[in-house]
Design a protein around this motif. Structure first.
Motif, PDB file in Angstrom:
ATOM      1  N   LEU A 120     -47.813  49.893 -88.830  1.00 11.56           N
ATOM      2  CA  LEU A 120     -47.135  49.154 -87.657  1.00 11.56           C
ATOM      3  C   LEU A 120     -47.581  49.219 -86.391  1.00 11.56           C
ATOM      4  CD1 LEU A 120     -43.302  50.217 -89.053  1.00 11.56           C
ATOM      5  CD2 LEU A 120     -44.512  48.327 -89.463  1.00 11.56           C
ATOM      6  N   ILE A 168     -43.914  44.289 -85.376  1.00 13.66           N
ATOM      7  CA  ILE A 168     -42.391  43.814 -85.282  1.00 13.66           C
ATOM      8  C   ILE A 168     -42.384  43.312 -83.719  1.00 13.66           C
ATOM      9  CG2 ILE A 168     -40.139  45.005 -85.493  1.00 13.66           C
ATOM     10  CD1 ILE A 168     -41.907  45.160 -88.102  1.00 13.66           C
ATOM     11  N   GLN A 186     -44.335  42.967 -78.353  1.00 11.94           N
ATOM     12  CA  GLN A 186     -44.230  43.744 -77.261  1.00 11.94           C
ATOM     13  C   GLN A 186     -43.982  45.142 -77.537  1.00 11.94           C
ATOM     14  OE1 GLN A 186     -44.110  42.367 -74.175  1.00 11.94           O
ATOM     15  NE2 GLN A 186     -44.424  40.749 -74.875  1.00 11.94           N
TER      16      GLN A 186
HETATM   17  N1  SAM Z   1     -49.842  53.694 -77.140  1.00 11.78           N
HETATM   18  C1  SAM Z   1     -49.804  53.618 -78.594  1.00 11.78           C
HETATM   19  C2  SAM Z   1     -50.994  53.016 -79.056  1.00 11.78           C
HETATM   20  O1  SAM Z   1     -51.964  52.692 -78.416  1.00 11.78           O
HETATM   21  O2  SAM Z   1     -50.877  52.616 -80.211  1.00 11.78           O
HETATM   22  C3  SAM Z   1     -48.336  52.970 -78.949  1.00 11.78           C
HETATM   23  C4  SAM Z   1     -47.315  54.030 -78.668  1.00 11.78           C
HETATM   24  S1  SAM Z   1     -45.763  53.401 -79.371  1.00 11.78           S
HETATM   25  C5  SAM Z   1     -44.832  54.315 -78.199  1.00 11.78           C
HETATM   26  C6  SAM Z   1     -45.720  54.423 -80.799  1.00 11.78           C
HETATM   27  C7  SAM Z   1     -45.880  53.687 -82.134  1.00 11.78           C
HETATM   28  O3  SAM Z   1     -44.709  52.610 -81.976  1.00 11.78           O
HETATM   29  C8  SAM Z   1     -46.953  52.789 -82.354  1.00 11.78           C
HETATM   30  O4  SAM Z   1     -48.047  53.527 -83.129  1.00 11.78           O
HETATM   31  C9  SAM Z   1     -46.486  51.855 -83.536  1.00 11.78           C
HETATM   32  O5  SAM Z   1     -46.464  52.413 -84.705  1.00 11.78           O
HETATM   33  C10 SAM Z   1     -44.982  51.532 -82.987  1.00 11.78           C
HETATM   34  N2  SAM Z   1     -44.760  50.375 -82.231  1.00 11.78           N
HETATM   35  C11 SAM Z   1     -44.474  50.249 -80.958  1.00 11.78           C
HETATM   36  N3  SAM Z   1     -44.300  48.727 -80.735  1.00 11.78           N
HETATM   37  C12 SAM Z   1     -44.472  48.251 -81.865  1.00 11.78           C
HETATM   38  C13 SAM Z   1     -44.377  46.922 -82.457  1.00 11.78           C
HETATM   39  N4  SAM Z   1     -44.208  45.869 -81.413  1.00 11.78           N
HETATM   40  N5  SAM Z   1     -44.819  46.464 -83.630  1.00 11.78           N
HETATM   41  C14 SAM Z   1     -44.725  47.401 -84.595  1.00 11.78           C
HETATM   42  N6  SAM Z   1     -45.029  48.550 -84.236  1.00 11.78           N
HETATM   43  C15 SAM Z   1     -44.784  49.228 -82.827  1.00 11.78           C
END
Ligand code: SAM
Length: 177
Positions: A85, A128, A131
């Motif tokens: 994801l 998903i 954004q």
């Molecule tokens: N800074 C991280 C990076 O560079 O991948 C992303 C951090 S995010 C807070 C943590 C996780 O949330 C991601 O690795 C991903 O698995 C999930 N995530 C956040 N937004 C997403 C999106 N729009 N679609 C799918 N997964 C998402």
């Protein structure tokens, strides 16, 4: 019901304890059967999820993994497809019909920056929405779409607590009383 396992990358103590716990709670409540995690081994995290299972039932398990790449290869050889994801992936709406042809899924979610090898080792990078949000919201929506709402009617056997659904008021019951 499809079999869904979760792999949570890069758990940090104490920084990720709350989010990882909520991720595991969402995974369990919404129909995943196991969650694995990498990063720092955290007995407190494992203990809290174990307590939830003993209190609320079901078979959900949380396990620490030392070598995630080796683990992914093993799980793939067991017939699972590997989903990562990430907002950089294919939008879920475009790929859902293809995903629904499969029965067993390993769903990888990140925390801190996800190393590029996970973008390549996965069968599908799935977004998903386009954004950034969080691993908990991304996983919850993914599970709901894969289970097509059936996860909301799951029954968890065992445990000691149940809720009595009610329009007004709050009625938890302890079935051991
Ligand atoms: N800074 C991280 C990076 O560079 O991948 C992303 C951090 S995010 C807070 C943590 C996780 O949330 C991601 O690795 C991903 O698995 C999930 N995530 C956040 N937004 C997403 C999106 N729009 N679609 C799918 N997964 C998402």
């Amino acid at each position: 019901m499809r079999e869904i396992w979760i792999l949570r990358l890069g758990h940090r103590v104490p920084r990720d304890q709350r989010v990882s716990t909520h991720l595991a709670l969402a995974a369990r409540a919404l129909g995943a059967s196991k969650m694995f995690y990498t990063g720092v081994r955290d007995p407190e995290f494992e203990g809290s999820i174990d307590r939830v299972r003993r209190n609320w039932g079901g078979e959900f398990r949380l396990e620490y993994i030392e070598d995630p790449i080796d683990f992914i290869m093993n799980v793939r050889s067991m017939g699972f497809i590997i989903i990562h994801l990430t907002m950089y992936g294919i939008p879920l709406n475009y790929i859902l019909d293809e995903l629904l042809k499969h029965e067993k899924f390993l769903v990888i979610v990140g925390g801190e920056k996800v190393p590029s090898e996970y973008f390549h080792i996965s069968d599908f990078n799935v977004a998903i929405g386009g954004q950034p949000h969080s691993e908990i919201s991304a996983l919850a929506i993914f599970l709901d779409r894969i289970f097509q709402g059936a996860e909301l009617d799951l029954h968890f056997s065992g445990g000691i607590y149940r809720v009595v659904s009610s329009k007004k008021g709050k009625y938890p019951i302890n079935i051991k009383d």
